[in-house]
Scaffold this motif. Structure first.
Motif, short mmCIF file in Angstrom:
data_model
loop_
_atom_site.label_atom_id
_atom_site.label_comp_id
_atom_site.label_asym_id
_atom_site.label_seq_id
_atom_site.Cartn_x
_atom_site.Cartn_y
_atom_site.Cartn_z
N SER A 94 54.17 95.98 25.37
CA SER A 94 54.39 94.54 25.50
C SER A 94 54.40 94.08 26.96
O SER A 94 54.06 92.95 27.26
N ASP A 95 54.80 94.95 27.90
CA ASP A 95 54.78 94.59 29.32
C ASP A 95 53.36 94.63 29.89
O ASP A 95 53.07 94.01 30.89
N PHE A 96 52.52 95.45 29.24
CA PHE A 96 51.24 95.80 29.87
C PHE A 96 50.34 94.62 30.18
O PHE A 96 49.85 94.48 31.30
N GLU A 97 50.16 93.75 29.20
CA GLU A 97 49.21 92.65 29.36
C GLU A 97 49.53 91.78 30.58
O GLU A 97 48.67 91.52 31.42
N GLN A 101 47.49 91.70 34.29
CA GLN A 101 46.97 90.45 34.86
C GLN A 101 47.49 90.23 36.27
O GLN A 101 46.75 89.90 37.19
N LEU A 102 48.80 90.44 36.41
CA LEU A 102 49.46 90.23 37.71
C LEU A 102 48.90 91.18 38.76
O LEU A 102 48.58 90.77 39.89
N ALA A 103 48.73 92.45 38.38
CA ALA A 103 48.24 93.45 39.33
C ALA A 103 46.81 93.12 39.77
O ALA A 103 46.48 93.20 40.96
N LEU A 104 45.98 92.72 38.82
CA LEU A 104 44.59 92.42 39.17
C LEU A 104 44.51 91.15 40.02
O LEU A 104 43.70 91.06 40.94
N MET A 105 45.36 90.19 39.71
CA MET A 105 45.38 88.96 40.51
C MET A 105 45.84 89.27 41.93
O MET A 105 45.23 88.81 42.89
N ASN A 106 46.87 90.09 42.05
CA ASN A 106 47.34 90.44 43.40
C ASN A 106 46.27 91.21 44.17
O ASN A 106 46.12 91.04 45.37
N ARG A 107 45.50 92.04 43.46
CA ARG A 107 44.41 92.78 44.13
C ARG A 107 43.31 91.82 44.60
O ARG A 107 42.73 91.99 45.66
N THR A 115 49.14 98.33 43.36
CA THR A 115 50.30 98.18 42.48
C THR A 115 50.54 99.51 41.78
O THR A 115 49.62 100.12 41.24
N ILE A 116 51.77 99.99 41.84
CA ILE A 116 52.14 101.26 41.22
C ILE A 116 53.07 100.95 40.05
O ILE A 116 54.06 100.21 40.23
N PHE A 117 52.79 101.49 38.89
CA PHE A 117 53.67 101.28 37.73
C PHE A 117 54.54 102.51 37.51
O PHE A 117 54.05 103.63 37.54
N MET A 118 55.81 102.26 37.27
CA MET A 118 56.72 103.37 37.01
C MET A 118 57.38 103.17 35.66
O MET A 118 57.77 102.05 35.30
#
Ligand code: ADP
Length: 168
Positions: A94-97, A101-107, A115-118
């Motif tokens: 549920s967090d992924f979507e 989006q946020l990570a790609l926008m920031n890139r 962006t690193i996901f933990m």
């Protein structure tokens, strides 16, 4: 070169899930800055100063972790700290979507920042600030979900409201 990561979020309030992510990030990076977003639009329960103070005292024992706040565009804040990465927590699909989006926008905004996901310990995957506030609001025990200073702050903030709504 010093490796710095920014862990941004509302932290309204900090939970043990956030702390778990902070501890993991602190092992990977030389310096981790927990950056509390102003996020007035989300109508936070705690003020920005309160959220920062709660994080600050909960991470006091971690030598390479600092606390700050920001109200600008995240990538601008990250660049101003000369940081290389943004850390975000992933609990479930549920967090992924949203995070994707946020990570790609920031890139798109700054391709130098990764962006690193933990993933937190499995016992924290169901935890969110929203659920913690809901439990505390209804008088439930949140001691296993948040650090002790946050538990005290939730009590102080919500007890008067609970008492006044119980009278109605
Ligand atoms: P935001 O408003 O930016 O989502 P939060 O304070 O809710 O801010 O969360 C900050 C980050 O921490 C997000 O990446 C979120 O997915 C993550 N996070 C929140 N709760 C947990 C948890 N229990 N375990 C791991 N990561 C979490």
């Amino acid at each position: 070169m010093k490796r710095t990561a920014i862990y941004p979020g509302s932290f309204d309030p900090l939970t043990n899930g956030h702390l778990d992510v902070i501890q993991r990030a602190a092992k990977l990076f030389d310096r981790v800055i927990v950056a509390v977003a102003k996020n007035e639009g989300k109508r936070p329960l705690f003020t920005l100063a309160e959220r920062v103070a709660l994080v600050k005292s909960a991470v006091a024992k971690l030598p390479n972790v600092e606390t700050d706040s920001f109200s600008t565009l995240l990538v601008e804040y990250v660049a101003s700290c000369q940081a290389q990465a943004i850390v975000r927590g992933l609990r479930a699909v549920s967090d992924f979507e949203f995070e994707f989006q946020l990570a790609l926008m920031n890139r798109k905004l700054d391709e130098k920042i990764e962006t690193i996901f933990m993933m937190p310990k499995d016992t924290y995957t169901f935890l969110s600030s929203r659920i913690v506030k809901e439990i505390a609001r209804l008088g439930g025990d949140v001691s296993s979900f948040v650090p002790p200073n946050v538990q005290v702050a939730l009590g102080k903030k919500l007890e008067p409201r609970r008492l006044s709504s119980a009278k109605k």
